[in-house]
Motif scaffolding. Structure first.
Motif: not given
Length: 122
Positions: A83, A86, A112
């Motif tokens: 998580d 990115s 996401r």
């Protein structure tokens, strides 16, 4: 001969159970770089969560890897690490394994991506 992603000859890495890794290795994904580091990691019942985390982080840091395939049940063990990733490269894709079917509700990357689009746009 190994299967590379099409951009600049980059590799696909695999983190999964033995059957998953063997399947991808038979498909030509296996590679060992100049530092003798493989682009795959077999997880079994004796593998610690910290070993999985460290391997995932090593794959993220390697400049020769563009895609990381990880069995979803293993991704669940290190969800907190996944998580925090990115960057678009390397792309992290969660895949099913023989004993654990894919569940889109657990896939943080898919969640996401869904958040980026408005359903009315489609």
């Amino acid at each position: 001969m190994s299967v590379h992603s099409s951009i600049k000859g980059k590799l696909i890495a695999v983190i999964g159970d033995e059957d998953t890794c063997v399947g991808f290795l038979l498909g030509g994904v296996g590679e060992i770089n100049k530092h003798r580091q493989p682009n795959f990691f077999v997880v079994d019942k004796h593998t610690s969560v910290s070993e999985i985390e460290e391997t995932f982080k090593k794959f993220l840091r390697r400049d020769d890897i563009d895609i990381i395939l990880i069995s979803q049940n293993i991704a669940e063990m290190i969800r907190h690490v996944i998580d925090t990733h990115s960057s678009p490269v390397p792309a992290v894709l969660e895949i099913p394994s023989k004993d654990h079917p894919y569940d889109p509700t657990k896939d943080s990357i898919l969640r996401r991506a869904r958040g980026m689009f408005n359903p009315q746009d489609f």
